[in-house]
Design a protein around this motif. Structure first.
Motif, PDB file in Angstrom:
ATOM      1  N   ARG A  44      25.912  79.749 -86.972  1.00  0.00           N
ATOM      2  CA  ARG A  44      27.102  80.399 -86.391  1.00  0.00           C
ATOM      3  C   ARG A  44      28.313  80.179 -87.296  1.00  0.00           C
ATOM      4  O   ARG A  44      29.143  81.087 -87.465  1.00  0.00           O
ATOM      5  CB  ARG A  44      27.351  79.859 -84.985  1.00  0.00           C
ATOM      6  CG  ARG A  44      26.284  80.283 -83.977  1.00  0.00           C
ATOM      7  CD  ARG A  44      26.712  79.991 -82.541  1.00  0.00           C
ATOM      8  NE  ARG A  44      25.746  80.541 -81.589  1.00  0.00           N
ATOM      9  CZ  ARG A  44      24.860  79.824 -80.904  1.00  0.00           C
ATOM     10  NH1 ARG A  44      24.840  78.500 -81.049  1.00  0.00           N
ATOM     11  NH2 ARG A  44      24.014  80.399 -80.076  1.00  0.00           N
ATOM     12  N   ASP A 102      19.217  83.626 -79.113  1.00  0.00           N
ATOM     13  CA  ASP A 102      20.505  84.309 -79.145  1.00  0.00           C
ATOM     14  C   ASP A 102      20.219  85.778 -79.461  1.00  0.00           C
ATOM     15  O   ASP A 102      19.685  86.095 -80.529  1.00  0.00           O
ATOM     16  CB  ASP A 102      21.398  83.696 -80.217  1.00  0.00           C
ATOM     17  CG  ASP A 102      22.806  84.274 -80.226  1.00  0.00           C
ATOM     18  OD1 ASP A 102      22.959  85.488 -79.966  1.00  0.00           O
ATOM     19  OD2 ASP A 102      23.756  83.529 -80.504  1.00  0.00           O
ATOM     20  N   GLU A 104      21.996  88.100 -80.496  1.00  0.00           N
ATOM     21  CA  GLU A 104      22.667  88.618 -81.688  1.00  0.00           C
ATOM     22  C   GLU A 104      22.021  88.094 -82.957  1.00  0.00           C
ATOM     23  O   GLU A 104      21.787  88.853 -83.909  1.00  0.00           O
ATOM     24  CB  GLU A 104      24.151  88.218 -81.687  1.00  0.00           C
ATOM     25  CG  GLU A 104      24.885  88.740 -82.924  1.00  0.00           C
ATOM     26  CD  GLU A 104      26.310  88.227 -83.043  1.00  0.00           C
ATOM     27  OE1 GLU A 104      26.995  88.651 -83.988  1.00  0.00           O
ATOM     28  OE2 GLU A 104      26.719  87.396 -82.212  1.00  0.00           O
ATOM     29  N   ILE A 105      21.677  86.819 -82.977  1.00  0.00           N
ATOM     30  CA  ILE A 105      21.128  86.194 -84.185  1.00  0.00           C
ATOM     31  C   ILE A 105      19.612  86.104 -84.023  1.00  0.00           C
ATOM     32  O   ILE A 105      19.035  85.023 -83.864  1.00  0.00           O
ATOM     33  CB  ILE A 105      21.748  84.799 -84.406  1.00  0.00           C
ATOM     34  CG1 ILE A 105      23.268  84.870 -84.295  1.00  0.00           C
ATOM     35  CG2 ILE A 105      21.362  84.255 -85.782  1.00  0.00           C
ATOM     36  CD1 ILE A 105      23.948  83.514 -84.311  1.00  0.00           C
ATOM     37  N   THR A 109      16.842  92.048 -83.671  1.00  0.00           N
ATOM     38  CA  THR A 109      18.072  92.802 -83.410  1.00  0.00           C
ATOM     39  C   THR A 109      19.014  92.862 -84.606  1.00  0.00           C
ATOM     40  O   THR A 109      19.887  93.727 -84.659  1.00  0.00           O
ATOM     41  CB  THR A 109      18.838  92.183 -82.223  1.00  0.00           C
ATOM     42  OG1 THR A 109      19.137  90.802 -82.515  1.00  0.00           O
ATOM     43  CG2 THR A 109      18.008  92.260 -80.953  1.00  0.00           C
ATOM     44  N   TRP A 110      18.858  91.967 -85.559  1.00  0.00           N
ATOM     45  CA  TRP A 110      19.801  91.898 -86.678  1.00  0.00           C
ATOM     46  C   TRP A 110      19.536  93.026 -87.668  1.00  0.00           C
ATOM     47  O   TRP A 110      18.408  93.262 -88.072  1.00  0.00           O
ATOM     48  CB  TRP A 110      19.663  90.550 -87.384  1.00  0.00           C
ATOM     49  CG  TRP A 110      20.748  90.322 -88.398  1.00  0.00           C
ATOM     50  CD1 TRP A 110      20.753  90.742 -89.698  1.00  0.00           C
ATOM     51  CD2 TRP A 110      21.985  89.644 -88.190  1.00  0.00           C
ATOM     52  NE1 TRP A 110      21.914  90.358 -90.323  1.00  0.00           N
ATOM     53  CE2 TRP A 110      22.695  89.684 -89.413  1.00  0.00           C
ATOM     54  CE3 TRP A 110      22.566  89.003 -87.099  1.00  0.00           C
ATOM     55  CZ2 TRP A 110      23.943  89.098 -89.571  1.00  0.00           C
ATOM     56  CZ3 TRP A 110      23.812  88.421 -87.256  1.00  0.00           C
ATOM     57  CH2 TRP A 110      24.492  88.476 -88.475  1.00  0.00           C
TER      58      TRP A 110
END
Length: 405
Positions: A44, A102, A104-105, A109-110
């Motif tokens: 992060r 997560d 997002e990470i 999905t990245w």
């Protein structure tokens, strides 16, 4: 010249192979059990740093009127793009941070800041490359389809252009990766509509990248659009060159061995581990260079444990190197410049027909430095339709599981 029996090449008995596999399994298990808040904070923090650096670079480019301001802003933008590509996107795409859950990470999905699609890259890279590392006719990254990287690949007249192709690939590396990914996706698709869907998907992604870098950001600069456009072009080329150097130095310097398709027959998990250790190379790096390279200065460790977080590779490398000494295995490493010069030498030599290449041990060292030990070689053989047993084993990096997301 290609290796057909990795254990015999390394002079390891069955007991040695089992012991080596158990030690590497132990490393994986201990790292997985120790993952926690500090590791999550690292990725992060890295993402926040990269985004801040990119924003600062674009702000400087938009407000500064001097040449020095353009140079600093462009350099900062290139660094931000390199961090996004190497330390974030490449490693997220390997599933190194999926354990955080997560959304997002996560590898599924990245989407990275490159011309190619992450989903297509995950198949061509996580599966075709990491499972079949340096296996002739099976690892698509062995020369990326445009270069000859071992004499086990028959010479063709087109290879005379190999030095020029190497330069073009370096400058446009993201485009090479995009074409590489869609080619692998086409080979995997079983119907013509499926192939067309893959083509449309990558064209859409390329369109988004072109609009973002070469239309939107220059337009936001209004009268300074030329300044921003040139900065974006320069930063993308610099990112491409850096990614190319790091990847090539991890796979093609002296000592990175090649394997025949026969090496996959009845391949066990320890065999797979050993093939990764023999087929890859590191380069020496301090903390800053390691971070800039996405910790791919530890390419050996990355190939052993592609889905373990990159911030752990430095510690893992100490243990892997000790194992290499214990089992009398090569641990191929050297300075970044030395590894790259060896790679360039191989690219230029193998552009020539075999009749112009000498067969002495000294000449062979230019293609792959070999330890002076008795070993078994085989000639190039057709690639069988086989997936090594180790490829589907979770202890081998879950390469298959993270392909599709």
């Amino acid at each position: 010249m290609a290796i057909t029996d990795v254990a015999q090449y390394a002079h390891l008995s069955n007991a040695d192979m089992e012991a080596l596999g158990a030690e590497l399994d132990l490393i994986r298990r201990e790292v997985e059990e120790s993952l926690g808040a500090n590791d999550a904070a690292y990725i992060r923090r890295t993402i926040a740093f990269q985004r801040t650096l990119e924003a600062a670079a674009r702000l400087l480019l938009a407000t500064s009127r001097s040449t020095a301001g353009w140079l600093v802003g462009t350099a900062a933008l290139a660094c931000a793009k390199s961090v996004e590509n190497m330390e974030i996107s490449h490693n997220v795409g390997h599933g190194q941070w999926d354990w955080m859950n997560d959304p997002e990470i996560h590898s599924t999905t990245w989407e990275w800041d490159m011309a190619g699609l992450s989903s297509q890259w995950r198949y061509s890279h996580n599966f075709r490359h990491h499972v079949f590392t340096n296996v002739i006719d099976m690892d698509d990254d062995l020369g990326f389809g445009v270069m000859r990287m071992t004499r086990d690949q028959p010479w063709e007249p087109r290879y005379l252009l190999q030095p020029l192709r190497n330069v073009l690939l370096a400058i446009g590396f993201e485009w090479g990766i995009a074409l590489h990914g869609v080619h692998a996706a086409h080979a995997r698709a079983d119907t013509e509509p499926a192939k067309k869907a893959q083509s449309r998907a990558v064209i859409t992604k390329i369109g988004r990248q072109m609009v973002k870098d070469y239309l939107v950001f220059p337009a936001l600069s209004r009268s300074r659009w030329r300044r921003t456009l040139s900065a974006n072009v320069a930063a993308n080329v610099a990112r491409n060159l850096w990614a190319y150097v790091v990847i090539f130095c991890g796979h093609f310097p002296d000592g990175a061995q090649k394997f025949s398709a026969a090496s996959l027959e009845n391949e066990s998990k320890p065999d797979w581990y050993l093939r990764q250790m023999l087929g890859t190379a590191n380069f020496n790096a301090g903390p800053l260079l390691a971070f800039a390279s996405g910790n791919l200065c530890y390419q050996i460790e990355h190939h052993l444990f592609p889905d373990l977080p990159s911030n752990r590779y430095a510690a893992i490398a100490t243990r892997v190197r000790a194992l290499c000494e214990e089992f009398d295995l090569p641990y191929t490493t050297g300075s970044l410049l030395n590894q790259y010069l060896q790679t360039i030498r191989t690219i230029h030599r193998l552009a020539l027909p075999d009749r112009f290449l000498t067969d002495t041990p000294a000449a062979d060292a230019a293609e792959s430095r070999r330890r002076i030990r008795s070993r078994t070689w085989v000639r190039r053989t057709p690639a069988p339709e086989v997936v090594p047993a180790a490829a589907t084993n979770p202890a081998c990096g879950r390469a298959v599981e993270t392909v599709l997301g």
